[in-house]
Design a protein around this motif. Structure first.
Motif, PDB file in Angstrom:
ATOM      1  N   ILE A   1       2.099  57.532  44.537  1.00  0.00           N
ATOM      2  CA  ILE A   1       1.408  56.607  45.118  1.00  0.00           C
ATOM      3  C   ILE A   1       1.739  55.888  46.037  1.00  0.00           C
ATOM      4  CG2 ILE A   1      -0.997  55.642  44.925  1.00  0.00           C
ATOM      5  CD1 ILE A   1      -1.176  56.376  41.298  1.00  0.00           C
ATOM      6  N   ARG A   2       1.874  56.092  47.594  1.00  0.00           N
ATOM      7  CA  ARG A   2       1.911  55.487  48.269  1.00  0.00           C
ATOM      8  C   ARG A   2       1.235  54.111  48.315  1.00  0.00           C
ATOM      9  NH1 ARG A   2       3.475  59.687  50.102  1.00  0.00           N
ATOM     10  NH2 ARG A   2       5.707  60.776  50.108  1.00  0.00           N
ATOM     11  N   ILE A   3       2.084  53.563  48.838  1.00  0.00           N
ATOM     12  CA  ILE A   3       1.181  52.330  48.906  1.00  0.00           C
ATOM     13  C   ILE A   3       0.876  51.808  50.722  1.00  0.00           C
ATOM     14  CG2 ILE A   3       1.435  49.631  49.553  1.00  0.00           C
ATOM     15  CD1 ILE A   3       2.183  49.171  47.199  1.00  0.00           C
ATOM     16  N   THR A   4      -0.101  52.159  51.594  1.00  0.00           N
ATOM     17  CA  THR A   4       0.010  52.260  52.767  1.00  0.00           C
ATOM     18  C   THR A   4      -0.204  51.224  54.039  1.00  0.00           C
ATOM     19  OG1 THR A   4      -2.328  51.518  52.479  1.00  0.00           O
ATOM     20  CG2 THR A   4      -1.489  54.339  52.448  1.00  0.00           C
ATOM     21  N   ASN A   5       0.002  50.075  53.666  1.00  0.00           N
ATOM     22  CA  ASN A   5       0.869  48.695  54.311  1.00  0.00           C
ATOM     23  C   ASN A   5       1.573  47.804  53.308  1.00  0.00           C
ATOM     24  OD1 ASN A   5      -0.972  48.580  52.072  1.00  0.00           O
ATOM     25  ND2 ASN A   5      -1.890  46.405  53.634  1.00  0.00           N
ATOM     26  N   PRO A   6       2.852  48.820  53.048  1.00  0.00           N
ATOM     27  CA  PRO A   6       3.655  48.071  52.104  1.00  0.00           C
ATOM     28  C   PRO A   6       4.546  46.416  53.521  1.00  0.00           C
ATOM     29  CG  PRO A   6       5.084  49.459  53.402  1.00  0.00           C
ATOM     30  CD  PRO A   6       3.604  49.991  53.240  1.00  0.00           C
ATOM     31  N   LEU A   7       4.778  45.959  51.846  1.00  0.00           N
ATOM     32  CA  LEU A   7       5.170  44.549  52.902  1.00  0.00           C
ATOM     33  C   LEU A   7       6.746  44.821  53.704  1.00  0.00           C
ATOM     34  CD1 LEU A   7       5.576  41.422  50.404  1.00  0.00           C
ATOM     35  CD2 LEU A   7       5.006  41.590  53.067  1.00  0.00           C
TER      36      LEU A   7
ATOM     37  N   TYR B   1      11.166  38.478  38.050  1.00  0.00           N
ATOM     38  CA  TYR B   1      11.089  39.242  38.036  1.00  0.00           C
ATOM     39  C   TYR B   1      12.996  39.921  38.880  1.00  0.00           C
ATOM     40  CZ  TYR B   1       6.768  37.605  39.812  1.00  0.00           C
ATOM     41  OH  TYR B   1       6.105  36.754  39.643  1.00  0.00           O
TER      42      TYR B   1
ATOM     43  N   MET C   1       4.280  40.773  43.530  1.00  0.00           N
ATOM     44  CA  MET C   1       3.389  41.368  42.033  1.00  0.00           C
ATOM     45  C   MET C   1       3.129  39.936  41.294  1.00  0.00           C
ATOM     46  SD  MET C   1       3.987  44.182  39.328  1.00  0.00           S
ATOM     47  CE  MET C   1       5.606  43.089  38.209  1.00  0.00           C
TER      48      MET C   1
ATOM     49  N   TYR D   1       9.160  44.774  39.721  1.00  0.00           N
ATOM     50  CA  TYR D   1       7.767  45.187  40.259  1.00  0.00           C
ATOM     51  C   TYR D   1       7.055  46.812  39.829  1.00  0.00           C
ATOM     52  CZ  TYR D   1       9.134  41.403  43.004  1.00  0.00           C
ATOM     53  OH  TYR D   1       9.291  40.002  43.607  1.00  0.00           O
ATOM     54  N   ALA D   2       6.307  46.768  40.311  1.00  0.00           N
ATOM     55  CA  ALA D   2       5.231  48.241  40.093  1.00  0.00           C
ATOM     56  C   ALA D   2       5.811  48.930  41.643  1.00  0.00           C
ATOM     57  CB  ALA D   2       3.974  48.076  39.414  1.00  0.00           C
ATOM     58  N   PHE D   3       6.319  48.294  42.213  1.00  0.00           N
ATOM     59  CA  PHE D   3       6.330  48.943  43.734  1.00  0.00           C
ATOM     60  C   PHE D   3       7.784  49.701  44.121  1.00  0.00           C
ATOM     61  CE2 PHE D   3       4.262  45.983  44.572  1.00  0.00           C
ATOM     62  CZ  PHE D   3       5.286  44.828  44.652  1.00  0.00           C
TER      63      PHE D   3
ATOM     64  N   ARG E   1      -0.116  40.987  48.892  1.00  0.00           N
ATOM     65  CA  ARG E   1       1.130  41.089  50.512  1.00  0.00           C
ATOM     66  C   ARG E   1       1.179  39.236  50.465  1.00  0.00           C
ATOM     67  NH1 ARG E   1       1.032  42.466  55.409  1.00  0.00           N
ATOM     68  NH2 ARG E   1       2.167  44.534  55.547  1.00  0.00           N
TER      69      ARG E   1
ATOM     70  N   LEU F   1       4.516  53.397  44.356  1.00  0.00           N
ATOM     71  CA  LEU F   1       4.389  52.911  42.478  1.00  0.00           C
ATOM     72  C   LEU F   1       5.043  54.079  41.868  1.00  0.00           C
ATOM     73  CD1 LEU F   1       0.286  51.818  42.209  1.00  0.00           C
ATOM     74  CD2 LEU F   1       2.159  50.968  43.232  1.00  0.00           C
TER      75      LEU F   1
ATOM     76  N   TYR G   1      -1.693  41.859  42.551  1.00  0.00           N
ATOM     77  CA  TYR G   1      -0.079  41.674  44.032  1.00  0.00           C
ATOM     78  C   TYR G   1      -1.038  41.693  45.176  1.00  0.00           C
ATOM     79  CZ  TYR G   1       0.664  45.532  40.081  1.00  0.00           C
ATOM     80  OH  TYR G   1       1.009  45.651  39.069  1.00  0.00           O
TER      81      TYR G   1
ATOM     82  N   THR H   1      -4.305  42.095  50.802  1.00  0.00           N
ATOM     83  CA  THR H   1      -4.176  43.117  50.155  1.00  0.00           C
ATOM     84  C   THR H   1      -3.324  44.919  50.499  1.00  0.00           C
ATOM     85  OG1 THR H   1      -6.679  42.421  49.706  1.00  0.00           O
ATOM     86  CG2 THR H   1      -5.838  45.029  49.279  1.00  0.00           C
ATOM     87  N   PHE H   2      -2.314  45.151  49.396  1.00  0.00           N
ATOM     88  CA  PHE H   2      -2.526  45.794  49.603  1.00  0.00           C
ATOM     89  C   PHE H   2      -2.761  47.199  49.218  1.00  0.00           C
ATOM     90  CE2 PHE H   2       1.908  43.220  47.934  1.00  0.00           C
ATOM     91  CZ  PHE H   2       2.372  43.679  48.807  1.00  0.00           C
ATOM     92  N   TYR H   3      -2.886  48.382  50.080  1.00  0.00           N
ATOM     93  CA  TYR H   3      -3.910  49.940  49.491  1.00  0.00           C
ATOM     94  C   TYR H   3      -2.605  51.308  49.569  1.00  0.00           C
ATOM     95  CZ  TYR H   3      -7.995  46.882  51.572  1.00  0.00           C
ATOM     96  OH  TYR H   3      -8.746  46.279  51.740  1.00  0.00           O
ATOM     97  N   VAL H   4      -3.365  51.797  48.625  1.00  0.00           N
ATOM     98  CA  VAL H   4      -2.755  53.136  48.154  1.00  0.00           C
ATOM     99  C   VAL H   4      -3.416  53.815  48.754  1.00  0.00           C
ATOM    100  CG1 VAL H   4      -1.462  52.216  46.306  1.00  0.00           C
ATOM    101  CG2 VAL H   4      -3.639  53.103  45.793  1.00  0.00           C
ATOM    102  N   GLU H   5      -2.967  55.290  48.470  1.00  0.00           N
ATOM    103  CA  GLU H   5      -3.672  56.469  49.596  1.00  0.00           C
ATOM    104  C   GLU H   5      -4.636  56.839  47.773  1.00  0.00           C
ATOM    105  OE1 GLU H   5       0.824  58.988  48.498  1.00  0.00           O
ATOM    106  OE2 GLU H   5       0.085  58.310  50.496  1.00  0.00           O
TER     107      GLU H   5
END
Lengths: 681, 352
Positions: A416-422, B342, B213, A399-401, B204, A429, B202, B160-164
């Motif tokens: 870089i942070r994911i703002t809504n992680p699982l 993975y 992923m 995984y990239a994160f 969610r 990242l 990617y 969707t995953f959002y990033v800062e």
């Protein structure tokens, strides 16, 4: 969307068995995901695509089935139920936000008895997945399921001032919804208010205060068309999706609002008794008409590559509820319940799917040839993969994160942070591929696989000053455990720095890179301070390789030695020798080998000794190869012996012993003096 | 008889005896020195030929040469034999031919990436170029330009995953499909376009068949006069190359915001093969009894997408398609848990 066949039959006279209906629906884009039989009832589960909101109703599915030749639509014209008391004095409606609420209809019923619904109705609601509550709520849900129009019932006695106003909330405020939660409304949210404030969140959910109770005797029924984007924005922001909001955000039929009001009024009168008002309110200042689309029949042929007969095209469209006016260009007027039909291509899709995709002949296009291009790194990836295979590396994907605390082990901060992680853990990242590989080594060791070689090739991420991320392709690998897999012929020797370096050297050689420089400047903390190197070719920093640091080995609890490397693929591609490299002619005359062994301080890098030999540019010297390094009993303490084979060669003739001896002796002596070494005899 | 001849005869028999008794290469070398060396016995005898009369010389000379040739060839043969014995190549040495061989075992390709390479090879063979794009994308490329309207439920199709790092105006996200590459390529070049875009995407979502992923191969074909029949032809060709020319294919209407008409491409279930009359599908867990497997999403490029990139939708048309690489690998190899792809479990990787 669950559809009981018995309910569907109330709207379409099915002339096909259920399986055949299911097949037609699926092959027309309404996928039948399951057919369940329960006693006399059969229930279809349909997957409704987001553009077909009208099929979130029995009526919508019935229209579709009829259009697909599954049977005749039973056009049940809805009549307004009769009532007695005038509405005036009981209810006033003001629609302040006409954009958010293009149509609002309401009616009052007096003297209802709130009790359980008839068993058949309860069974039907249960079959489609709705929990029966009472006659009033069940009736609104029943009509919603049947006609796709969400409805709401208020307890009239809780609506202050007998007044309903549809407007924006205007200011942030708390609102208790009937699911028992208090939610924070935003100023832009569309709300239904009485004189005291909000009593419902328009199109999403009602308020707790005005909900139907057992004692409720007089009710207000609401049937409206709310703007889809308005409902969706609020529903998304609150994280509150309801059967009602699902339908409104897809768009309900604005022309069907009052029909639904009549239908629910009739059902409540039948199930709960009571007397409806004589009249009803219908605020609909700008009635919406079906959209007009100009469709050229030849555009259909061109898009499909097949000629659907014009009569068939016209029939398909009119069966779907469109009005078709033929001509050189047709004018197609979409029905009000199909808000998704706006362009000619929408009509073409309707024609194609109802006619059948299987009628359109497959063909292979005739094209003007062009040489396909590949991404710049593709050649390097091919080289890397064949090297990896030959060197025993198996390719992995990670995984990239990663969890932030894992990245900290590798000295990586500010990813870089994911703002809504699982989950809580995987949030950043990764700027390096090694954590994934280390995890893999650890997992393999845990299951007893304590020997192996892994490689991975993918992007890493770093923040940038401007909005966006910097992405770079890396390749990284690990080796762990014994040098070779277990075999009767191989030793139990564990991998060390030279195994890792050798593998990297072989990779570089595959890229045509004969030589690279190593330094120990600012080695990352996850590498062993004395058994790792930074690798550089010319001005390009390629990356690092070596054994992992004792800290990392301890944190992962590695039971065997682990080596790793990580290189920047783009830098490696830039260093890669352009192929083909020119051919060098083979020597015509034999070469002569002379050996020399120097005794130097143990700390002297072998490379500097080789350099002392090579940089002299002695005549005929073709190559210098290190063939032995010795430290031990035969050597004084703190000293080591390094032995080189020097090859002398001339392109024009065979060299004589005497002249080679003279040149070699001179070379050895000069080198010895330069490095301050002894000659080992 | 000439005494020299007698001495030669004696030397010959002594030499034969000694050679027969020699054990190894060293002993043979010593014998060679003893008989043929500069001070060897034969050399000594030959030196004495000078004292013979001219008449006596020829027979002695002939005899001596014969013995010399005999010794040379005998030593040669014996030495070759001894050397061979040292290298284990003499006819007497035996090995246990059932013992495993000695070799460095090659590494293994990743099954999903191998399938992706296979797909790339098929499409480059059909004349498609390969393009790539960023994995951290903007909302514009991932959604808006692909006709995902804001505040439309179609956006829920891809969690969707959002990033800062973006702003409120241009939120950054992890691309949910490789379709943004379509937009980037069309912005950069005029038609015709024939590309595929392989890469990581990617969403969610995480369970036995969904990974947060995974990898996709997306394709785009734009030219004058491209029609739905072309889409069917090219994708049928691709599916047959990937799964075999006898696999049944069907095109089923569907919905994607960036294509219209849209369709799913289904193949006859590769597990139960019910659509080929081999078995009944009802019990098949993979196709859930339908006999069909969804394999590709596809459709004709929506005019709104052409408008977004500045192509004239009245002048060109095209089709687009996309498929999940892991899903195909799962079907090809019968893998039932996507998480195996993975994490680098060698017990898994070494099977491919």
């Amino acid at each position: 969307m669950r559809v009981p066949i018995s309910w569907l039959k109330e709207f379409v006279a099915l002339r096909l068995p259920t399986e055949a209906v299911a097949e037609r629906l699926t092959m027309a884009g309404i996928e039948v995901e399951a057919i369940e039989r329960d006693g006399p009832e059969t229930v279809l589960t349909l997957g409704i695509m987001p553009n077909r909101g009208e099929c979130l109703s029995i009526l919508g599915v019935a229209r579709e089935v009829a259009a697909l030749g599954g049977g005749r639509l039973r056009a049940a014209a809805i009549r307004p139920p009769a009532g007695i008391p005038p509405l005036a004095g009981l209810l006033a409606v003001h629609v302040q936000d006409r954009a958010g609420c293009p149509r609002y209809a309401a009616r009052v019923i007096d003297g209802v008895r709130v009790r359980p619904s008839p068993p058949a109705i309860q069974a039907r609601l249960t079959a489609v997945g709705i929990r029966p509550i009472n006659t009033i709520v069940d009736a609104t849900n029943y009509v919603m399921w049947e006609r796709g129009q969400p409805l709401h019932a208020f307890d009239w006695s809780r609506v202050r001032g007998g007044t309903i106003c549809v407007r924006r909330a205007g200011a942030p405020m708390d609102f208790a919804t009937l699911d028992g939660v208090t939610r924070r409304l935003a100023p832009d949210d569309l709300v239904i208010c009485d004189q005291g404030g909000p009593i419902a969140l328009a199109g999403i959910i009602g308020g707790a205060e005005s909900e139907i109770r057992e004692a409720t005797a007089r009710i207000i029924l609401e049937s409206a068309y709310f703007l889809p984007t308005q409902v969706r924005r609020t529903s998304k922001r609150l994280g509150l999706a309801t059967e009602s909001s699902r339908r409104f955000e897809r768009g309900v039929d604005p022309a069907g609002v009052v029909d639904a009001l009549h239908r629910v009024t009739a059902l409540i009168a039948a199930w709960a008794g009571g007397t409806p008002t004589k009249d009803w309110i219908d605020r609909y200042p700008r009635p919406r008409l079906g959209r007009r689309i100009a469709l050229a029949p030849q555009a259909v042929h061109a898009a499909l590559g097949a000629e659907c007969p014009p009569a068939r095209m016209a029939k398909i469209l009119s069966d779907l509820g469109c009005a078709v006016r033929k001509g050189a260009t047709w004018t197609v007027t979409a029905p009000t319940w199909r808000s998704d039909l706006t362009r000619p291509i929408d009509c073409i899709e309707e024609i194609a799917r109802c006619w059948g995709y299987d009628r359109i002949p497959s063909r292979l296009p005739a094209v003007r040839l062009a040489v396909p291009t590949r991404p710049p790194l593709e050649a390097l990836r091919t080289t890397v993969r064949s090297w990896a295979r030959a060197q025993g590396f198996s390719e992995t994907i990670h995984y990239a994160f990663l969890p932030e605390q894992v990245l900290r082990r590798f000295g990586a901060t500010g990813g870089i942070r994911i703002t809504n992680p699982l989950g809580q853990e995987a949030t950043v990242l990764a700027p390096t591929l090694l954590p994934g590989l280390m995890e893999a080594v650890s997992n393999n060791c845990r299951i007893g696989r304590t020997q192996g070689r892994l490689i991975t090739l993918r992007k890493v991420f770093r923040p940038t000053d401007f909005p966006g991320a910097s992405e770079a392709e890396h390749l990284a690998g690990v080796i762990f455990g014994t040098r070779k897999s277990m075999s009767w012929t191989s030793s139990e020797d564990m991998v060390d720095y030279f195994d890792m370096k050798g593998a990297v050297e072989a990779l570089l050689a595959s890229c045509g890179i004969v030589r690279h420089a190593v330094t120990v400047d600012s080695l990352p903390p996850y590498l062993h301070p004395g058994q790792a190197a930074r690798c550089r070719v010319g001005n390009e920093a390629l990356g690092v390789y070596g054994m992992v640091s004792p800290d990392i080995a301890r944190q992962y609890d590695f039971p065997v030695p682990v080596g790793c490397f990580e290189l920047d693929a783009e830098a490696l591609a830039r260093c890669t020798a352009p192929s083909p490299t020119p051919f060098r002619e083979l020597p015509k005359f034999p070469g002569v080998r002379r050996d020399v062994a120097f005794v130097v301080d143990a700390a002297v890098p072998a490379e500097s000794v080789a350099a002392a030999l090579e940089t002299r540019q002695a005549p005929w010297l073709a190559s210098v190869t290190l063939f032995d390094v010795y430290e031990g009993e035969q050597m004084p303490a703190g000293k080591k012996s390094v032995a080189y084979a020097c090859w002398y060669q001339d392109a024009e003739r065979t060299l004589t012993d005497a002249e080679v001896n003279a040149v070699h002796a001179e070379l050895v002596e000069q080198a010895r003096r330069q490095i301050g070494a002894e000659i080992r005899s | 008889m000439n005494p020299l001849l007698e001495q030669l005869a004696a030397l010959e028999s002594a030499a034969r005896l000694a050679i027969d008794g020699a054990r190894d290469a060293d002993a043979l070398q010593a014998l060679r020195v003893r008989f043929l060396g500069r001070k060897g016995e034969l050399t000594e005898l030959l030196r004495r030929m000078g004292s013979l009369s001219p008449d006596e010389r020829p027979p002695v000379g002939q005899r001596a040469n014969a013995i010399k040739q005999f010794l040379e060839s005998t030593f040669g043969a014996a030495e070759r034999e001894a050397k061979a014995r040292q290298m284990g190549q003499d006819r007497g040495t035996r090995v246990d031919i059932t013992l495993p061989g000695r070799a460095d075992r090659p590494g293994h390709a990743h099954p999903a990436l191998a399938v992706m390479e296979e797909m790339k090879a098929i499409f480059t063979g059909l004349g498609f170029s390969i393009h790539e794009g960023p994995e951290v994308e903007t909302d514009y490329y991932n959604f808006s330009a692909l006709n995902f309207l804001s505040d439309h439920p179609a956006r829920d199709m891809q969690d969707t995953f959002y990033v800062e790092g973006g702003g409120a105006a241009a939120p950054l996200l992890l691309r949910t499909h490789t379709s943004p590459v379509q937009i980037r390529v069309m912005e950069a070049q005029p038609p015709p376009v024939r590309i595929i875009a392989p890469g990581a995407v990617y969403r969610r979502d995480a369970d036995l068949t969904h990974s947060p992923m995974f990898h996709q191969v997306e394709g785009l074909y734009v030219d004058r006069g491209v029609c739905l029949g072309d889409l069917k032809g090219v994708l049928t060709c691709f599916v047959h190359a990937l799964f075999g020319a006898d696999v049944p294919v069907r095109f089923r209407p569907s919905f994607f915001p960036f294509t219209e008409p849209s369709m799913e491409v289904d193949i006859g279930c590769v597990i139960c093969r019910a659509t080929r009359g081999r078995a009944k599908a009802s019990a098949c867990r993979v196709c859930k009894g339908t006999g069909w497997l969804e394999i590709l999403g596809s459709g004709m490029v929506h005019p709104a997408v052409f408008e977004a990139v500045g192509y004239d939708p009245d002048a060109v048309s095209g089709f687009a398609f996309g498929l999940g690489v892991e899903r195909v690998a799962m079907l090809k190899y019968g893998i039932d848990d996507i998480r195996l792809f993975y994490g680098g479990d060698l017990r898994f990787l070494e099977q491919f």
